[in-house]
Structures are given as C-alpha cells and as structure tokens.
Scaffold this motif. Structure first.
Motif, short mmCIF file in Angstrom:
data_model
loop_
_atom_site.label_atom_id
_atom_site.label_comp_id
_atom_site.label_asym_id
_atom_site.label_seq_id
_atom_site.Cartn_x
_atom_site.Cartn_y
_atom_site.Cartn_z
N TRP A 159 0.81 -1.19 0.12
CA TRP A 159 0.04 -0.17 -0.04
C TRP A 159 0.97 1.15 0.10
CZ3 TRP A 159 -4.92 -1.47 -0.57
CH2 TRP A 159 -5.15 -2.63 0.27
N VAL A 160 0.44 2.38 -0.75
CA VAL A 160 1.10 3.50 -0.63
C VAL A 160 0.14 4.59 -0.72
CG1 VAL A 160 2.65 5.14 -1.90
CG2 VAL A 160 3.27 2.73 -2.01
N ALA A 161 0.16 5.24 0.59
CA ALA A 161 -1.06 6.23 0.93
C ALA A 161 -0.55 7.66 0.04
CB ALA A 161 -1.00 6.62 2.24
N VAL A 162 -1.35 8.11 -0.61
CA VAL A 162 -0.99 9.47 -1.45
C VAL A 162 -1.62 10.69 -0.72
CG1 VAL A 162 -0.68 8.22 -3.75
CG2 VAL A 162 -2.98 9.44 -2.92
N SER A 163 -2.68 10.08 0.24
CA SER A 163 -3.63 11.35 0.86
C SER A 163 -4.21 10.54 2.17
CB SER A 163 -4.41 11.92 0.16
OG SER A 163 -5.47 11.12 -0.15
N VAL A 190 5.56 10.63 -3.02
CA VAL A 190 5.07 9.44 -3.30
C VAL A 190 5.94 8.24 -4.23
CG1 VAL A 190 3.03 8.20 -4.34
CG2 VAL A 190 2.70 10.36 -3.26
N LEU A 191 6.34 8.92 -5.16
CA LEU A 191 7.01 8.32 -6.31
C LEU A 191 8.62 7.69 -5.60
CD1 LEU A 191 6.63 10.57 -9.35
CD2 LEU A 191 5.67 7.99 -8.91
N ALA A 192 8.97 8.51 -4.55
CA ALA A 192 10.29 7.95 -4.15
C ALA A 192 9.99 6.69 -3.16
CB ALA A 192 10.91 9.15 -3.00
N GLU A 193 8.87 6.80 -2.65
CA GLU A 193 8.58 5.66 -1.67
C GLU A 193 8.09 4.55 -2.81
OE1 GLU A 193 5.20 3.84 1.55
OE2 GLU A 193 5.24 5.94 1.00
N VAL A 194 7.56 4.64 -3.79
CA VAL A 194 7.33 3.37 -4.75
C VAL A 194 8.71 3.08 -5.11
CG1 VAL A 194 6.33 2.77 -6.82
CG2 VAL A 194 5.11 4.41 -5.51
N GLU A 195 9.49 3.70 -5.43
CA GLU A 195 10.76 3.41 -6.22
C GLU A 195 11.59 2.46 -5.16
OE1 GLU A 195 12.37 7.06 -7.35
OE2 GLU A 195 11.47 6.96 -9.26
N THR A 196 11.24 2.98 -3.78
CA THR A 196 11.97 2.12 -2.72
C THR A 196 11.52 0.73 -2.34
OG1 THR A 196 12.60 4.02 -1.65
CG2 THR A 196 12.82 2.36 -0.23
N LEU A 197 10.26 0.73 -2.55
CA LEU A 197 9.58 -0.41 -2.34
C LEU A 197 9.85 -1.60 -3.44
CD1 LEU A 197 5.98 0.94 -1.37
CD2 LEU A 197 7.41 -0.48 -0.08
N VAL A 198 9.86 -0.95 -4.91
CA VAL A 198 10.38 -1.89 -5.91
C VAL A 198 11.57 -2.38 -5.78
CG1 VAL A 198 10.88 -1.77 -8.44
CG2 VAL A 198 8.69 -0.74 -7.34
N GLY A 199 12.67 -1.36 -5.35
CA GLY A 199 13.88 -1.81 -4.85
C GLY A 199 13.85 -2.95 -3.80
N GLN A 200 13.10 -3.14 -3.05
CA GLN A 200 12.91 -4.16 -2.01
C GLN A 200 12.08 -5.47 -2.71
OE1 GLN A 200 10.71 -2.62 1.14
NE2 GLN A 200 12.00 -0.77 1.45
N GLY A 201 11.87 -5.42 -3.85
CA GLY A 201 11.31 -6.63 -4.49
C GLY A 201 9.77 -6.56 -4.82
N VAL A 202 8.92 -5.33 -4.43
CA VAL A 202 7.63 -5.30 -4.76
C VAL A 202 7.33 -5.18 -6.22
CG1 VAL A 202 5.57 -3.61 -4.28
CG2 VAL A 202 7.09 -4.26 -2.44
N SER A 473 16.16 -10.11 7.12
CA SER A 473 15.21 -8.50 7.35
C SER A 473 14.17 -8.28 6.22
CB SER A 473 16.39 -7.41 7.26
OG SER A 473 15.78 -6.28 7.37
N THR A 474 13.12 -8.01 6.78
CA THR A 474 11.96 -7.66 6.16
C THR A 474 12.19 -6.22 5.51
OG1 THR A 474 10.60 -6.93 7.95
CG2 THR A 474 10.30 -9.05 7.17
N GLY A 475 13.22 -5.40 5.74
CA GLY A 475 13.52 -4.27 5.20
C GLY A 475 13.14 -3.00 5.80
N PRO A 476 13.11 -2.11 5.03
CA PRO A 476 13.23 -0.73 5.77
C PRO A 476 11.82 0.07 5.74
CG PRO A 476 14.18 -0.50 3.65
CD PRO A 476 13.97 -1.90 3.83
N GLY A 477 11.83 0.87 6.68
CA GLY A 477 10.64 1.99 6.55
C GLY A 477 11.18 2.97 5.27
N VAL A 478 10.11 3.61 4.87
CA VAL A 478 10.61 4.65 4.14
C VAL A 478 10.13 6.17 4.57
CG1 VAL A 478 9.52 5.42 1.85
CG2 VAL A 478 9.64 3.14 2.34
N LEU A 479 11.12 7.19 4.54
CA LEU A 479 10.93 8.36 5.00
C LEU A 479 10.47 9.32 3.92
CD1 LEU A 479 13.98 8.68 7.55
CD2 LEU A 479 11.63 7.92 7.98
N LEU A 480 9.67 10.28 4.22
CA LEU A 480 9.42 11.26 3.42
C LEU A 480 10.33 11.81 2.36
CD1 LEU A 480 6.33 13.25 4.90
CD2 LEU A 480 6.94 13.09 2.40
N GLY A 481 10.14 11.43 1.01
CA GLY A 481 11.24 12.13 0.16
C GLY A 481 12.46 11.54 -0.01
#
Length: 486
Positions: A159-163, A190-202, A473-481
C-alpha cells in the motif's frame, strides 16, 4: 524529542496488532508493527499470547463498539494473570470514543488516535513506568503515516498512501471527523516511496486515499492523480499499479486516459456507488447522480473493454423507498459489476443520518439486501463465465486460497484483480512469482485454472518472499522524500 526506550534482546517483549476496517487501517497497522519492531518488540508466535496487544479499530459499522469491548473483555483475565501484558487501542473508534475507552475498560493501558500513531511506543513505555493509562489524541495529523517505519505483510505487494483525510460530508460517514481534512503528499515523495518499495522486490502497489482521485486538492492541481498514475508507468520493475477508492463526483477523463495508456496501471476500478437513487444520493450528500455514475462506467469501458469494475452499495438508508431500491437494482443491472461490497445501513452516532426520520425497519432492509446480493451474484457469475478459456498472467499470492491445501492448488490475482485458483505443475511457483494459466471454470467469486501451467516466471518479488521466509530482514521503513534504512 522523547523516544521510547529500546527493548533489549534478553527482555524482548512480543506484540500482536489486530486490524479492523478499511485499507487505510491495514496501511496504519503495518506502520504500527514497524514502530514496535523498531523499538525492539518481536511478533508473538502463532497461538501464543502477546505481551502487547494493539487494536487498530474502525468506527464505520454499527457493531464496531460492541466488537471492541467484547474483545477487550476477553483479554481481561490474561491481563490479570500476566503483569507484563499491555493493551493499546488506536484507530477511528479510539479517536471517536477517546477517554470513554479507559472508563469502560480500565485495564487498557494506551489509547491513541488516527493522527498520532507514531506515539505508540512512547505511550506504552510511559504507561509501564507510570503505572497508569495513557490517553493521547491529536486533533490534526502529526506526521504522514508513510514516513514511519513499516513492517509490510506482503513481500510482493504494498500500500502507498497518497493522501489521508476527506473533505466530503456524506451523511452516513463519520470518517472525515475522525481522520480530518484531506492532506496530500507531494508527488515526488510518493514516487520516492514507490521506487524504494520496488527496490525491495515489490511488484505491485496500490495507491491509497480516502478519496484517492481528489489527490492534488491541497497543492492546487486537479489533474495530479492522472499525472501520478502516468509517472508510475516510468518506474522500472513496477508491474502492477492499482488505486482505491475514487469518488465518482471527482472522477475525470484524464484519469481514464492515464489508466488506458499506462501499461502497468491495471484495468480494474473500485468506485463506490452507495445508491442508484438520485433522491437517496442527495440525502446522502453524494455529489453525483446515477446518470453521471453510469457515464463514467461507459467511458471506462469504451477506453478499456476488459476493465473489471467493483463497487460499494448501502441498502436501507433512511427514507429509502421500494422505488429508490429499484433504482439501485437498475444501476447494478446496467453496470455489470465484477463484484460489489454490499452493506445494510447502520446508525453511526455523530453522523447526520443517525437522526434522520424514516429509519427503515430491519426486516425490510434485510429483504432488500438479500435481493441485491442475489442479483449481484448472478451478474458476477455471468461476468466470470466470460473469462473461461482466457489465458491470464496471475501474480501468485499467499493466503488467498483457503482450500488450497485440500484442492492442491495455489491462488493469485489476475491483472483485473479477479481471484484465480490454479493447479500446480512440475515447477512450484513462490508467492510473488507470475504464472500464465488458462481459465477452465468460473464461480461467482473466483476463477479456476485446472489445466497445465503455461509458464512460471520467477521474479524479484518471489526472491524477496523466499528471503523473508529464510528469516532475513523484512526491510526498511520509508521516510518522506528520502528513502532510508529504518
């Protein structure tokens, strides 16, 4: 800034998060789990009592209060027998009831709201040290939930919350008063979070908002959501993009075009109808009418003939007549929904609808509800039968098929989000892998592919799932931007 004391490995306490309600609550619960693990807590093993039990509550349905207090009552003996145990209540019901929770259930240790989920570890530690309940609720959002550490339930979908929040005033809904006015993230965040998630295998993301297609209202760009969908199309490795839930009043043709023209945006739309009667829609303060709703569906299908459309419908809203109900049935017949989430209206204290005249008797609501469900079951089955013989690429899922062990099948989701149960071939795919199968049978709520698997495509998401199973490890959190390791 005050922070929770990290729990040492020797004294690591266990936790369990119990989630009720909507996708936003599921998203928040992943953050709550991430926060607790960041503070040193570990998940409770299956079947064992946790030292910390967190209820992430919903206030939408009538029985939400009873369900919460019933569950709290069941935990009281365990709390008495285990001095280490703590109970926390958060989410929409906590925001609504506030101090009432501790009054009714004085064995609760922490109450926190929708705007300050990041405070949970600190509040638990404070309650432990001070030996008294901590009730902390904020009137506005402290930090955007997606900036917090996360423990995702899935290795392959996120899930990626945009609002968060909602600017509408639907008379049956209490959510705006509990989650506040809409707050939008900047597209780059938002896009930075998506890119990070994809980097984790999503492989798949679902963009999330109370009214996801009004995204951009806070920074003055009414076309922002369509632009965001298109931008997701340029993220390498992101194979599926979904979103929920849009509001028909704000649904614009640029979003339809973005869906149709962006290859990784799925041809699937969940768009709440609530009622097919213009008179009832007016009473609900839903700022669209049946004609507009049907027009959107017509344009979606013109652009994407294979689109699967689902919806939400409320039966028995105050003042609903048989004529009004027939209007809903008419829209359902015309819309040909793949599936519909149908609800019997229930009074929610604090909403305008709760005090409206002409509350519908329970037996009338039940009878209408059964007619609606029967009609939608018939349509869903007819629509699913059209899938028989089609070849579909299915994203293998974990836990979707309750009978998989007995039937020796695996399950997953087609691009249009239909659930597919398929026979396992010589190569067993992992959750997150893709399989290409041919549909051999259709039921109202699922498809079956019992023929040979045409192809198994092993993916980075499958690798991520396998790595998680191995205990890495299940991996990182994602920080804003600024994506970072949590």
């Amino acid at each position: 800034m005050e922070s929770a004391m990290t729990v040492t490995q020797e004294s690591a306490r266990t936790y369990e998060v119990r989630t009720y309600g909507c996708q936003m609550n599921v998203h928040d619960s992943e953050r709550l789990s991430g926060l607790l693990e960041d503070a040193g807590y570990v998940p409770a093993p299956d079947g064992e009592s946790a030292d910390v039990v967190v209820f992430n509550t919903c206030a939408v349905r009538e029985n939400a209060d009873n369900r919460l207090y019933g569950n709290l009552g069941h935990l009281r003996p365990a709390k008495v027998s285990n001095p280490r145990m703590q109970i926390a209540v958060g989410g929409c019901l906590a925001q609504k009831d506030q101090g009432e929770i501790v009054r009714k259930a004085p064995w609760v240790d922490v109450v926190f709201g929708t705007h300050n989920i990041g405070s949970l570890p600190v509040l638990l530690e404070r309650a432990r040290i001070e030996g008294e309940a901590q009730v902390e609720l904020k009137e506005s959002l402290e930090v955007f939930p997606s900036t917090l550490p996360t423990k995702r339930e899935s290795a392959y979908a996120a899930w990626v919350a945009v609002s968060v929040g909602c600017n509408n005033t639907c008379t049956f809904c209490i959510v705006p008063s509990l989650r506040g006015k809409e707050k939008d993230r900047r597209p780059g965040e938002v896009l930075a979070e998506v890119e990070t998630l994809v980097g984790q295998g999503v492989l798949e993301v679902t963009l999330l908002g109370q009214n996801v297609n009004t995204y951009g209202v806070e920074f003055g760009d009414r076309l922002a959501f369509g632009k965001l969908l298109r931008a997701c199309g340029s993220i390498e490795g992101l194979e599926r993009v979904r979103f929920t839930s849009p509001h028909p009043a704000a649904f614009t043709d640029d979003v339809i075009a973005a869906m149709a023209e962006t290859p990784n945006v799925m041809h699937q739309l969940h768009m709440p109808l609530q009622s097919g009667s213009d008179r009832v829609l007016r009473a609900m303060r839903r700022s669209y009418r049946a004609e507009r709703y049907l027009g959107i569906i017509e344009r979606v299908r013109a652009a994407m003939p294979d689109a699967a459309i689902s919806t939400d419908i409320i039966v028995g809203f105050p003042g609903e007549t048989e004529e009004d109900f027939q209007a809903t049935l008419d829209v359902v017949r015309q819309s040909r929904f793949a599936n519909a989430f149908t609800f019997q209206y229930s009074i929610r204290p604090g909403t305008p609808a709760a005090t409206m005249d002409d509350q519908i008797p329970k037996e009338v609501v039940q009878e209408r509800y059964e007619r609606l469900v029967a009609l939608q079951e018939e349509i869903s089955w007819e629509e699913n039968k059209k899938q028989v013989g089609r070849t579909l690429e299915v994203l293998v899922a974990e836990g979707e098929g309750r009978k998989d062990d007995a039937t020796r099948r695996l399950s997953g989701r087609a691009p249009d989000n239909r659930l597919v149960h398929f026979a396992v071939g010589s190569e067993t795919p992992r959750p997150g892998d893709m399989v290409t199968v041919e549909v051999t049978y259709a039921a109202p709520h699922h498809l079956v592919a019992d023929g040979p698997v045409h192809e198994v495509r092993r993916t980075r998401a499958g690798d991520a799932w396998e790595s998680r199973q191995a205990g890495s490890s299940t991996g990182p959190g994602v920080l804003l931007g600024m994506p970072t390791v949590g």
